[in-house]
Scaffold this active site. Structure first.
Site, PDB file in Angstrom:
ATOM      1  N   GLY A  67       0.822  -1.213   0.000  1.00 60.98           N
ATOM      2  CA  GLY A  67       0.000   0.000   0.000  1.00 60.98           C
ATOM      3  C   GLY A  67       0.856   1.264   0.000  1.00 60.98           C
ATOM      4  N   ASN A  69       1.802   8.663  -3.979  1.00 59.72           N
ATOM      5  CA  ASN A  69       2.241   8.019  -5.231  1.00 59.72           C
ATOM      6  C   ASN A  69       3.428   7.082  -5.017  1.00 59.72           C
ATOM      7  OD1 ASN A  69       0.269   9.131  -6.770  1.00 59.72           O
ATOM      8  ND2 ASN A  69       1.498  10.813  -7.569  1.00 59.72           N
ATOM      9  N   THR A  78       0.364  18.565  -7.187  1.00 63.56           N
ATOM     10  CA  THR A  78      -0.462  18.676  -5.985  1.00 63.56           C
ATOM     11  C   THR A  78      -0.041  19.947  -5.264  1.00 63.56           C
ATOM     12  OG1 THR A  78      -0.571  16.281  -5.880  1.00 63.56           O
ATOM     13  CG2 THR A  78      -1.054  17.454  -3.836  1.00 63.56           C
TER      14      THR A  78
END
Length: 403
Positions: free
Chosen positions: A172, A218, A249
């Protein structure tokens, strides 16, 4: 895998067919082509089943050698029907990423899983993402085999969708670990930062690519605890040119992107400085509820450091988060080498780091290769889809030919 694909991309045609026997020959050829296609498809699926054994980082020179590496290739034979969709790992405005395994696998190969990114052509076109999607596929193909970048195993397409078959990172997002820990200690931060330096060095200095969206969301953690950079939607081959697209971002944008004065690979070194700060402190240095206020803080460029931060860490971040790109660490003479030589990285063995010989500081607890506990649950996909018409196909298929 690559050889089978190359044969298919240039099917051999007999030039000695005469006009009179053309039709009968033609149906025979179609049968032969279809059988050859099926054989190549089975061969490719067999290769994919061996993926775990083949999965190893390549040396930079091998990554650049597109003709001899088996990853990053475009396949004319793979189909979505070859894969069982297990669970959604992530969604975006025009893409969905699935955990998949090959259908009808032999006993013992059930744990060979991949991440399959599916992009609907109509959505890509409607949202004006054609160029970004092409950039993403081509950059991922060029860098496939790097130890810390998600591996594009293969790409393919059908009438209405584009597919990128990627290696699966069951750990993750780094973002989740950072939120749970609140902040990382210095050795953990140095380890992750070092792997990112190796990514940026390769992207900038060997490929001329600006990544343009570096942030904890990311960066994934693989089964061994190493980083993998994912989502190359904003990546662009800029080399020594400047580009002007506003993307990224808010908290991570470099001043030159906000000012729209043209930017290059230096934006990644700025974002890297923000990332190191966030690793050590738990939040980025420039933040406000209102994005416009964030932009004002970034352009001013005054980073405030907590008193507990080491002087080496402060010096590194100050060098990276320098508004003037001609003085920014990573963009000055020496490039990534100057970053690697910084005292904050004095304990890093860069060669051992590249070859993944150093253990990751956080190794995810997993039940097996297909464990998805580190990914969120997502709503099922809507059944209503805008069709990809023949008219669209005529206009756009040329743009998707690299898939």
């Amino acid at each position: 895998m690559a050889t089978a694909m190359k044969k298919l991309l240039h099917p051999h045609r007999s030039r000695e067919e005469n006009r009179s026997g053309h039709d009968s020959h033609s149906s025979g050829h179609e049968r032969q082509d279809s059988a050859a296609m099926e054989r190549a498809r089975e061969e490719e699926k067999q290769n994919l089943m061996q993926w775990e054994e083949q999965k190893q980082p390549l040396e930079p020179g091998q990554i650049d050698d597109a003709n001899h590496k088996t990853v990053g290739q475009s396949s004319s034979v793979l189909r979505q029907q070859d894969f069982e969709l297990i669970k959604t790992l992530g969604t975006g405005t025009f893409a969905r990423v699935w955990l998949v395994r090959l259908k009808n696998v032999n006993h013992g190969n059930e744990n060979v899983v991949f991440a399959l990114k599916i992009l609907r052509k109509t959505d890509v076109i409607r949202l004006k993402q054609v160029e970004h999607v092409r950039n993403e596929r081509n950059v991922l193909a060029a860098v496939a085999g790097h130890p810390f970048i998600t591996t594009l195993v293969a790409s393919f397409q059908d009438h209405d969708s584009l597919y990128m078959l990627l290696d699966y990172c069951p750990g993750g997002e780094v973002f989740s670990y950072l939120r749970r820990a609140r902040r990382f200690n210095e050795p953990t931060s140095q380890f992750y930062a070092a792997e990112i330096v190796l990514i940026l060095e390769f992207l900038h200095e060997r490929e001329g690519v600006a990544y343009r969206d570096l942030k904890p969301e990311n960066i994934l953690i693989d089964a061994e605890g190493h980083l993998k950079l994912v989502d190359f939607g904003f990546a662009k081959k800029v080399e020594n040119r400047e580009t002007y697209t506003l993307c990224g971002t808010p908290e991570y944008l470099a001043p030159e992107v906000i000012r729209n004065t043209g930017h290059g690979t230096a934006v990644d070194w700025w974002a890297f400085g923000i990332l190191v700060y966030e690793f050590l402190v738990g939040q980025p240095p420039f933040w406000d509820q209102n994005p416009m206020k964030i932009y004002e803080q970034i352009v001013e460029g005054r980073v405030r450091f907590p008193s507990a931060m080491s002087s080496d860490a402060r010096d590194l971040i100050s060098g990276l988060c320098t508004v003037d790109t001609s003085k920014r660490l990573g963009n000055i003479q020496g490039g990534a080498g100057a970053v690697k030589a910084h005292p904050w990285f004095r304990n890093i063995d860069w060669d051992a780091m590249y070859h993944r010989k150093v253990n990751g500081p956080i190794v995810p607890h997993l039940r097996g290769p297909a464990d998805t506990r580190n990914f969120d649950e997502y709503e099922p996909e809507s059944a209503e889809r805008e069709p990809y018409t023949q008219e669209m196909s005529n206009k756009w298929d040329e743009y998707f030919k690299d898939f």
